[in-house]
Scaffold this active site. Structure first.
Site, mmCIF file in Angstrom:
data_model
loop_
_atom_site.group_PDB
_atom_site.id
_atom_site.type_symbol
_atom_site.label_atom_id
_atom_site.label_comp_id
_atom_site.label_asym_id
_atom_site.label_seq_id
_atom_site.Cartn_x
_atom_site.Cartn_y
_atom_site.Cartn_z
ATOM 1 N N GLU A 164 -8.645 -15.731 -29.839
ATOM 2 C CA GLU A 164 -7.180 -15.871 -29.828
ATOM 3 C C GLU A 164 -6.729 -17.202 -30.417
ATOM 4 O OE1 GLU A 164 -5.662 -15.651 -25.808
ATOM 5 O OE2 GLU A 164 -7.329 -16.786 -24.996
ATOM 6 N N ARG B 87 -11.422 -12.123 -16.731
ATOM 7 C CA ARG B 87 -11.171 -13.305 -17.557
ATOM 8 C C ARG B 87 -11.035 -14.547 -16.680
ATOM 9 N NH1 ARG B 87 -5.895 -13.896 -21.206
ATOM 10 N NH2 ARG B 87 -4.942 -14.272 -19.196
ATOM 11 N N ARG C 288 5.460 -17.678 -28.717
ATOM 12 C CA ARG C 288 5.528 -16.292 -28.226
ATOM 13 C C ARG C 288 6.576 -16.116 -27.146
ATOM 14 N NH1 ARG C 288 -0.194 -15.445 -24.972
ATOM 15 N NH2 ARG C 288 0.909 -13.907 -23.726
ATOM 16 N N HIS D 112 0.806 -1.219 0.000
ATOM 17 C CA HIS D 112 0.000 0.000 0.000
ATOM 18 C C HIS D 112 0.840 1.270 0.000
ATOM 19 C CE1 HIS D 112 -4.019 -1.914 1.244
ATOM 20 N NE2 HIS D 112 -3.922 -1.740 -0.046
ATOM 21 N N CYS E 261 -7.066 -6.885 -26.797
ATOM 22 C CA CYS E 261 -6.388 -6.775 -25.501
ATOM 23 C C CYS E 261 -4.993 -7.366 -25.495
ATOM 24 C CB CYS E 261 -7.230 -7.404 -24.398
ATOM 25 S SG CYS E 261 -7.484 -9.167 -24.616
ATOM 26 N N ASN F 223 -1.859 -11.687 -28.812
ATOM 27 C CA ASN F 223 -0.615 -12.404 -28.485
ATOM 28 C C ASN F 223 -0.724 -13.867 -28.916
ATOM 29 O OD1 ASN F 223 -0.089 -10.001 -27.169
ATOM 30 N ND2 ASN F 223 -0.606 -10.793 -25.149
ATOM 31 N N ASP F 224 -1.792 -14.512 -28.463
ATOM 32 C CA ASP F 224 -1.950 -15.919 -28.826
ATOM 33 C C ASP F 224 -2.404 -16.068 -30.271
ATOM 34 O OD1 ASP F 224 -1.107 -17.540 -26.672
ATOM 35 O OD2 ASP F 224 -2.821 -16.831 -25.498
ATOM 36 N N ARG G 219 -6.677 -10.194 -15.766
ATOM 37 C CA ARG G 219 -6.146 -11.566 -15.733
ATOM 38 C C ARG G 219 -6.236 -12.057 -14.286
ATOM 39 N NH1 ARG G 219 -2.093 -9.141 -19.489
ATOM 40 N NH2 ARG G 219 -2.099 -10.327 -21.425
HETATM 41 C C1 PEP Z 1 -3.514 -12.643 -25.703
HETATM 42 O O1 PEP Z 1 -3.314 -13.835 -25.920
HETATM 43 O O2 PEP Z 1 -3.394 -11.747 -26.556
HETATM 44 C C2 PEP Z 1 -3.927 -12.194 -24.354
HETATM 45 C C3 PEP Z 1 -4.278 -10.941 -24.124
HETATM 46 O O3 PEP Z 1 -3.918 -13.112 -23.355
HETATM 47 P P1 PEP Z 1 -2.572 -13.617 -22.610
HETATM 48 O O4 PEP Z 1 -1.452 -12.710 -23.047
HETATM 49 O O5 PEP Z 1 -2.885 -13.550 -21.162
HETATM 50 O O6 PEP Z 1 -2.445 -15.011 -23.135
HETATM 51 MG MG MG Z 2 -3.981 -15.393 -24.573
#
Ligand code: PEP
Ligand code: MG
Length: 561
Positions: free
Chosen positions: A417, A321, A451, A178, A488, A440-441, A285
């Site tokens: 994704e 999520r 990745r 904090h 995202c 990302n995925d 997350r």
């Molecule tokens: C993604 O896959 O783009 C994503 C936002 O989820 P993470 O990076 O947590 O897999």
């Molecule tokens: Mg992902």
């Protein structure tokens, strides 16, 4: 040359001032002036004053920390234990301190980072009640100083005269403690987790701290001070420019509005996101709750974490999520099989088939948080591959809703994704309330590039036409079904990626709050139609490289205009 101590960079900025050592006052000194009820009332009044100050300063999250302390001070169990001790002959201040120490020890022993961190809050509020019982006032600074302590309770950070509080150096703590959160909120540079502090820093010694680098300089010399001053100027200019932007919406030059949302991986990050101008939490997350512990967290612990973000964000949407483990995020107690290709294995929603109770408990905890706060949660399923996965998600969500009949009806959305989900987006869009594209995925799976392997950097670009065509399918399907579509993944926080996503028809960008200013600057310099043309060029580009060149050139033109 000075002595340099290193720690964790907890709040940015540079400060130069003498050290002021804060020590929590021993509880058993002197005679008590007030009884228990009056001491609690006095402490409550002081905290209420601080809550008002923080609220008026537009700091609702930090005010919330102190509001929680008011509840702790008035906690019936704590009060009963203090009374029991008083009837056994202990003075008020001793009784309340010991009752609080026992409660704090119980919290500290819990195998839960979030709750055990609250032990410091209990100790702090109890010290305040004990001080009030003795008729003492809180610590006060006599001149501009850098406060040095093992731990600095949040109420003390808020109470010290902010005009005199130049910086904070702690021996203990973490970025999510904090004291660190408050320092960031109040704009006070802070370095925490510094070994040897406070013992290594004598009271009154000249100090310089760099909250961006996590450095503490004892007795800095003239050349070090000049270098620090230069860095301070640059860092201040940057943060002034970013702060000016934080109140402005994300839109293109010709006024096309885009929702700006934040990705968070811990509830403690929500306050900073809000302060930076987040209009929503686009990706919360939840893995942090499940990792680094011997068994799954209970519903009460989970609900508290979700409720804190729902509460803080008020009317703004919060997309929570569902647990996304497996792949590179292993969890011992789930007993997952060892797999040759964990990224293609038993992960995310697939786990729900193997272990539905785990997901049901999480869904119930989210609904419970919705019920407690009166906010509608947005629940998002990761790693959806087809309609069968969607059906499982919906079935589990409706089972959880039957078990929580008073909870507000949640919105149910999915991450796009896995490439198959993008290809099937039209039918999936009819079954859910929103999409969020996990670039990302999506990039990893569409382009067959791991990745996590830095050597594959040149192949990991989401501007690759093979990825942008999938994004286009998802965005078009969402528009046809009349549901919102966000992005995202990291692409959303990269100005070139953000430009292409908006051109492709994405409505919301969700990213780490640190990327807000750069994305606002880039998109604010370009017209929407130019971004639509850019998206068409990227879809037709022969390679990721050429697509990125096109995006860079549009952003360059925008900056030059
Ligand atoms: C993604 O896959 O783009 C994503 C936002 O989820 P993470 O990076 O947590 O897999
Ligand atoms: Mg992902």
């Amino acid at each position: 040359m000075s002595t340099t101590l290193r720690g964790i960079a907890a709040a940015p900025g540079i400060a130069v001032a003498p050290a002021w050592r804060y020590e929590a006052q021993p509880a058993d000194r002197g005679r008590d002036e007030l009884g228990l009820d009056d001491a609690i009332a006095a402490a409550t009044a002081q905290l209420n004053g601080l809550v008002d100050r923080l609220t008026a300063a537009g700091r609702p999250a930090e005010a919330g920390i102190l509001e929680a302390q008011i509840m702790m001070a008035n906690d019936p169990e704590l009060v009963a234990e203090a009374r029991r001790r008083m009837s056994a002959g202990e003075p008020t201040s001793t009784a309340v301190s010991r009752a609080g120490a026992a409660a704090a020890a119980q919290l500290a022993a819990l195998d839960d980072e979030l709750l055990s961190a609250r032990a410091a809050d209990v100790r702090d509020v109890v010290a305040r009640v004990a001080r009030s019982a003795r008729g003492e006032v809180g610590p006060q600074l006599a001149r501009r100083s850098i406060v040095v302590a093992e731990d600095l309770p949040p109420s003390v950070t808020a109470e010290l005269d902010s005009a005199l509080l130049a910086g904070v150096v702690l021996g203990g703590g973490s970025r999510t403690a904090h004291a660190a959160i408050l320092s960031r909120a109040l704009g006070i540079p802070a370095v925490v987790g510094v070994e040897g502090v406070p013992a290594a820093v004598p009271d009154g010694v000249a100090l310089a701290i760099d909250g961006d680098r996590g450095e503490v300089l004892l007795e800095p010399d003239a050349s070090e001070l000049v270098a620090l001053e230069r860095r301070r100027h640059a860092s201040e200019a940057r943060s002034i420019a970013d702060r000016e932007l934080s109140g402005q919406p994300l839109c293109t030059r010709d006024g096309h509005r885009i929702t700006l949302a934040a990705n968070i991986g811990h509830p403690e990050e929500a306050a900073a996101a809000l302060a930076a101008g987040a209009e929503a939490i686009g990706l919360f997350r939840t893995e942090f709750l499940f990792m680094g512990r011997p068994s799954a967290p209970g519903e009460v612990v989970q609900a508290a974490a979700y409720a804190s973000v729902l509460e803080l964000m008020g009317e703004r949407p919060v997309v929570i999520r569902l647990l996304d483990v497996g792949g590179d995020k292993a969890i011992g107690y789930l007993d997952l099989p060892a797999e040759a290709n964990p990224f293609l294995g038993m992960r995310a929603m697939r786990l729900a088939r193997r272990n539905p109770e785990l997901v049901l408990a999480q869904l119930r905890a989210i609904l419970r948080a919705g019920e407690r706060t009166g906010r509608q949660p947005w629940i998002m399923a990761p790693m959806i591959g087809d309609l069968q996965d969607v059906a499982l998600f919906r079935e589990l969500a409706s089972r959880a809703a039957e078990q929580s009949p008073r909870a507000p009806h949640p919105r149910l959305g999915v991450m796009i994704e896995i490439p198959s989900a993008a290809l099937l987006a039209e039918s999936i869009a009819r079954e859910v309330d929103f999409f969020s594209i996990g670039t990302n995925d999506l990039t990893q799976y569409a382009l067959a590039v791991d990745r996590t392997n830095p050597e594959l950097g040149p192949w990991q670009d989401p501007l690759h036409p093979g990825v942008t065509r999938l994004i286009q399918l998802a965005a078009t399907a969402a528009a046809a079904a009349g549901i919102p579509v966000a992005a995202c993944g990291e692409m959303a926080g990269d100005p070139a990626g953000a430009a292409v996503l908006i051109g492709l028809g994405v409505d919301e960008l969700s990213m780490g709050a640190a990327s807000f200013a750069a994305v606002k600057r880039a998109l604010g310099a370009v017209d929407h139609e130019r971004l639509r043309q850019l998206a068409r060029d990227c879809l037709a580009a022969p390679s990721a490289r050429r697509a990125r060149d096109a995006a860079d050139s549009v952003l360059r033109d925008g900056r030059a205009a």
